[in-house]
Design a protein around this motif. Structure first.
Motif, PDB file in Angstrom:
ATOM      1  N   ALA A 172       1.038  -1.217   0.172  1.00 27.50           N
ATOM      2  CA  ALA A 172       0.012  -0.034  -0.113  1.00 27.50           C
ATOM      3  C   ALA A 172       0.709   1.252   0.028  1.00 27.50           C
ATOM      4  O   ALA A 172       0.467   2.313  -1.007  1.00 27.50           O
ATOM      5  CB  ALA A 172      -0.781   0.113   1.138  1.00 27.50           C
ATOM      6  N   ARG A 173       1.831   1.239   0.640  1.00 27.29           N
ATOM      7  CA  ARG A 173       2.816   2.280   0.808  1.00 27.29           C
ATOM      8  C   ARG A 173       3.166   2.982  -0.723  1.00 27.29           C
ATOM      9  O   ARG A 173       3.581   4.025  -0.785  1.00 27.29           O
ATOM     10  CB  ARG A 173       4.169   2.108   1.485  1.00 27.29           C
ATOM     11  CG  ARG A 173       5.087   3.082   1.951  1.00 27.29           C
ATOM     12  CD  ARG A 173       6.095   2.617   2.629  1.00 27.29           C
ATOM     13  NE  ARG A 173       7.318   3.553   2.941  1.00 27.29           N
ATOM     14  CZ  ARG A 173       7.645   3.542   4.211  1.00 27.29           C
ATOM     15  NH1 ARG A 173       7.375   2.823   5.150  1.00 27.29           N
ATOM     16  NH2 ARG A 173       8.760   4.551   4.451  1.00 27.29           N
ATOM     17  N   THR A 174       3.251   2.095  -1.570  1.00 29.73           N
ATOM     18  CA  THR A 174       3.992   2.572  -2.926  1.00 29.73           C
ATOM     19  C   THR A 174       3.087   2.366  -3.983  1.00 29.73           C
ATOM     20  O   THR A 174       3.260   2.384  -5.383  1.00 29.73           O
ATOM     21  CB  THR A 174       5.176   1.763  -3.305  1.00 29.73           C
ATOM     22  OG1 THR A 174       4.675   0.284  -3.465  1.00 29.73           O
ATOM     23  CG2 THR A 174       6.368   1.828  -2.505  1.00 29.73           C
ATOM     24  N   ALA A 175       1.624   2.069  -3.538  1.00 29.51           N
ATOM     25  CA  ALA A 175       0.428   2.015  -4.479  1.00 29.51           C
ATOM     26  C   ALA A 175      -0.135   3.190  -4.889  1.00 29.51           C
ATOM     27  O   ALA A 175      -1.011   3.727  -4.716  1.00 29.51           O
ATOM     28  CB  ALA A 175      -0.454   1.160  -3.924  1.00 29.51           C
ATOM     29  N   SER A 176       0.618   3.736  -5.983  1.00 26.07           N
ATOM     30  CA  SER A 176       0.450   4.937  -6.571  1.00 26.07           C
ATOM     31  C   SER A 176      -0.539   4.674  -7.771  1.00 26.07           C
ATOM     32  O   SER A 176      -1.587   5.709  -8.306  1.00 26.07           O
ATOM     33  CB  SER A 176       1.466   5.744  -7.222  1.00 26.07           C
ATOM     34  OG  SER A 176       2.433   4.938  -8.243  1.00 26.07           O
ATOM     35  N   GLU A 177      -0.620   3.611  -8.554  1.00 27.21           N
ATOM     36  CA  GLU A 177      -1.566   3.315  -9.643  1.00 27.21           C
ATOM     37  C   GLU A 177      -1.890   1.621  -9.478  1.00 27.21           C
ATOM     38  O   GLU A 177      -1.103   0.901  -9.293  1.00 27.21           O
ATOM     39  CB  GLU A 177      -0.998   3.535 -11.083  1.00 27.21           C
ATOM     40  CG  GLU A 177      -0.638   5.214 -11.101  1.00 27.21           C
ATOM     41  CD  GLU A 177      -0.362   5.269 -12.643  1.00 27.21           C
ATOM     42  OE1 GLU A 177      -0.760   4.852 -13.459  1.00 27.21           O
ATOM     43  OE2 GLU A 177       0.695   5.960 -12.835  1.00 27.21           O
ATOM     44  N   PHE A 178      -3.237   1.374  -9.892  1.00 31.82           N
ATOM     45  CA  PHE A 178      -3.490  -0.059 -10.095  1.00 31.82           C
ATOM     46  C   PHE A 178      -4.882   0.023 -10.554  1.00 31.82           C
ATOM     47  O   PHE A 178      -5.675   1.069 -10.501  1.00 31.82           O
ATOM     48  CB  PHE A 178      -3.451  -0.704  -8.635  1.00 31.82           C
ATOM     49  CG  PHE A 178      -4.451   0.116  -7.519  1.00 31.82           C
ATOM     50  CD1 PHE A 178      -5.733  -0.040  -7.441  1.00 31.82           C
ATOM     51  CD2 PHE A 178      -3.632   0.766  -6.730  1.00 31.82           C
ATOM     52  CE1 PHE A 178      -6.363   0.561  -6.679  1.00 31.82           C
ATOM     53  CE2 PHE A 178      -4.398   1.513  -5.535  1.00 31.82           C
ATOM     54  CZ  PHE A 178      -5.619   1.361  -5.516  1.00 31.82           C
ATOM     55  N   ALA A 179      -5.100  -1.025 -11.244  1.00 32.74           N
ATOM     56  CA  ALA A 179      -6.519  -1.089 -11.816  1.00 32.74           C
ATOM     57  C   ALA A 179      -7.650  -1.336 -10.868  1.00 32.74           C
ATOM     58  O   ALA A 179      -7.447  -2.068  -9.668  1.00 32.74           O
ATOM     59  CB  ALA A 179      -6.494  -2.216 -13.005  1.00 32.74           C
ATOM     60  N   ILE A 180      -8.823  -0.798 -10.901  1.00 33.73           N
ATOM     61  CA  ILE A 180      -9.881  -0.991 -10.224  1.00 33.73           C
ATOM     62  C   ILE A 180     -11.209  -1.517 -11.090  1.00 33.73           C
ATOM     63  O   ILE A 180     -11.565  -1.101 -11.960  1.00 33.73           O
ATOM     64  CB  ILE A 180     -10.383   0.265  -9.516  1.00 33.73           C
ATOM     65  CG1 ILE A 180      -9.282   0.984  -8.649  1.00 33.73           C
ATOM     66  CG2 ILE A 180     -11.652  -0.049  -8.636  1.00 33.73           C
ATOM     67  CD1 ILE A 180      -9.524   2.231  -8.082  1.00 33.73           C
ATOM     68  N   ASN A 181     -11.537  -2.702 -10.529  1.00 37.76           N
ATOM     69  CA  ASN A 181     -12.488  -3.620 -11.274  1.00 37.76           C
ATOM     70  C   ASN A 181     -13.733  -3.616 -10.301  1.00 37.76           C
ATOM     71  O   ASN A 181     -13.797  -4.090  -9.301  1.00 37.76           O
ATOM     72  CB  ASN A 181     -12.163  -4.813 -11.637  1.00 37.76           C
ATOM     73  CG  ASN A 181     -10.873  -4.655 -12.488  1.00 37.76           C
ATOM     74  OD1 ASN A 181     -10.903  -4.178 -13.562  1.00 37.76           O
ATOM     75  ND2 ASN A 181      -9.880  -5.506 -12.303  1.00 37.76           N
ATOM     76  N   VAL A 182     -14.971  -2.960 -10.798  1.00 37.73           N
ATOM     77  CA  VAL A 182     -16.123  -3.170 -10.030  1.00 37.73           C
ATOM     78  C   VAL A 182     -17.363  -3.908 -10.772  1.00 37.73           C
ATOM     79  O   VAL A 182     -17.641  -3.722 -11.767  1.00 37.73           O
ATOM     80  CB  VAL A 182     -16.688  -1.552  -9.894  1.00 37.73           C
ATOM     81  CG1 VAL A 182     -17.998  -1.796  -8.947  1.00 37.73           C
ATOM     82  CG2 VAL A 182     -15.807  -0.688  -9.278  1.00 37.73           C
ATOM     83  N   PHE A 183     -17.610  -4.940  -9.862  1.00 34.95           N
ATOM     84  CA  PHE A 183     -18.527  -5.834 -10.264  1.00 34.95           C
ATOM     85  C   PHE A 183     -20.013  -5.890  -9.767  1.00 34.95           C
ATOM     86  O   PHE A 183     -19.916  -5.684  -8.475  1.00 34.95           O
ATOM     87  CB  PHE A 183     -18.154  -7.390 -10.410  1.00 34.95           C
ATOM     88  CG  PHE A 183     -16.656  -7.577 -10.648  1.00 34.95           C
ATOM     89  CD1 PHE A 183     -16.440  -7.979 -12.112  1.00 34.95           C
ATOM     90  CD2 PHE A 183     -15.496  -7.292 -10.130  1.00 34.95           C
ATOM     91  CE1 PHE A 183     -15.268  -8.240 -12.472  1.00 34.95           C
ATOM     92  CE2 PHE A 183     -14.362  -7.739 -10.523  1.00 34.95           C
ATOM     93  CZ  PHE A 183     -14.188  -7.923 -11.779  1.00 34.95           C
ATOM     94  N   HIS A 184     -20.995  -5.607 -10.374  1.00 31.44           N
ATOM     95  CA  HIS A 184     -22.390  -5.869  -9.727  1.00 31.44           C
ATOM     96  C   HIS A 184     -23.302  -6.386 -10.846  1.00 31.44           C
ATOM     97  O   HIS A 184     -23.473  -5.854 -11.871  1.00 31.44           O
ATOM     98  CB  HIS A 184     -22.867  -4.383  -9.075  1.00 31.44           C
ATOM     99  CG  HIS A 184     -22.690  -3.255 -10.165  1.00 31.44           C
ATOM    100  ND1 HIS A 184     -23.604  -3.055 -11.032  1.00 31.44           N
ATOM    101  CD2 HIS A 184     -21.866  -2.114 -10.314  1.00 31.44           C
ATOM    102  CE1 HIS A 184     -23.274  -1.938 -11.502  1.00 31.44           C
ATOM    103  NE2 HIS A 184     -22.211  -1.330 -11.224  1.00 31.44           N
ATOM    104  N   GLY A 185     -23.915  -7.574 -10.443  1.00 27.68           N
ATOM    105  CA  GLY A 185     -24.662  -8.338 -11.365  1.00 27.68           C
ATOM    106  C   GLY A 185     -23.922  -8.464 -12.569  1.00 27.68           C
ATOM    107  O   GLY A 185     -22.825  -9.121 -12.592  1.00 27.68           O
TER     108      GLY A 185
END
Length: 259
Positions: A172-185
């Motif tokens: 987390a300390r170096t987490a400047s960028e990452f993909a975010i995936n949002v699932f609903h239904g």
């Protein structure tokens, strides 16, 4: 009551009822950062007295020019178990507005003192890091019409915080960028997550110094979020939602409307 207290009475009532309204009356309306912070403090005092509550955390960012980004998050509005009750989007009562964040928990006090805190001291006070969602709602019916001090006085659209699973502190300390995936239904929404300040801990160092100079400090147990990785997202109420931070973790959540 002074002007800050009069303004706070209006904003707290709107927080309690989930209602929104016009700009504050002109004679109560803050026009400077100091006036806004005075109202924000009066909101905290009144809210905590009426709701038997306390400051459970903070939202912050590195301050842009001529602004500061800080707002208290109240303990009773911090949740870690779904479903989470919130005030839904005013224009569409079927939607919740959220911001994907990391939250840093402090295991040690950083009390007011004469000398500044170093980054190493702030790092050492952090006990754990979690995935988190800031819950968004304004107390103004048309936030686009207000000036920044009015938004700051109201806590910068925070209505609470959802705490997700714990994640590795060093990742987390170096987490400047990452993909975010949002699932609903059957819907899947992909986002390129990027921290607005690059280093997700940088705002913590600013916050520790700002609160030190204000005679407040950070209290052990408080949770601090430092900026959304994808702005404001809208998700449906009464729906199981899965949110993945690629390489960091996954959280499950659902939301219901406050009544």
């Amino acid at each position: 009551m002074n002007n800050a207290q009069e303004a706070a009475a209006i904003l707290v009532e709107r927080r309690q009822t989930g209602t929104q309204g016009d700009r504050l009356p002109e004679n109560y309306r803050p026009t400077t950062i100091d006036q806004a912070l005075a109202i924000q403090a009066a909101v905290t005092e009144r809210w905590c007295e009426l709701e038997d509550d306390s400051i459970g955390g903070w939202k912050c960012l590195l301050p842009p020019e001529n602004r500061i980004i800080i707002g208290p998050i109240y303990t009773r509005t911090i949740n870690s178990v779904a479903p989470v009750a919130l005030w839904p989007k005013p224009q569409n009562q079927g939607l919740a507005r959220i911001e994907p964040e990391l939250v840093f928990f402090f295991g040690q006090d950083l009390p007011p003192r004469a000398e500044p805190y170093t980054a190493a001291e702030v790092d050492a006070a952090i006990s754990r890091t979690h995935m988190a969602l800031e819950l968004i709602n304004s107390r103004y019916s048309d936030p686009s019409t207000i000036e920044f001090p009015e938004a700051l006085a109201d806590g910068l659209v925070n209505q609470g915080l959802f705490i997700g699973p714990q994640i590795d502190n060093e990742l987390a300390r170096t987490a400047s960028e990452f993909a975010i995936n949002v699932f609903h239904g059957i819907d899947v929404n992909d986002h390129h997550g990027k921290h607005p300040n690059g280093n997700p801990r940088a705002p913590l160092y600013w916050l520790a110094e700002f609160l030190r100079t204000q005679g407040q400090g950070i209290v052990a147990g408080q949770a601090v979020i430092t900026g959304s990785y994808a702005g404001v997202l809208e998700v449906p109420l009464n729906t199981n939602i899965t949110i993945e931070y690629a390489g960091l973790g996954t959280m499950e959540v659902s939301f219901t409307a406050n009544s």
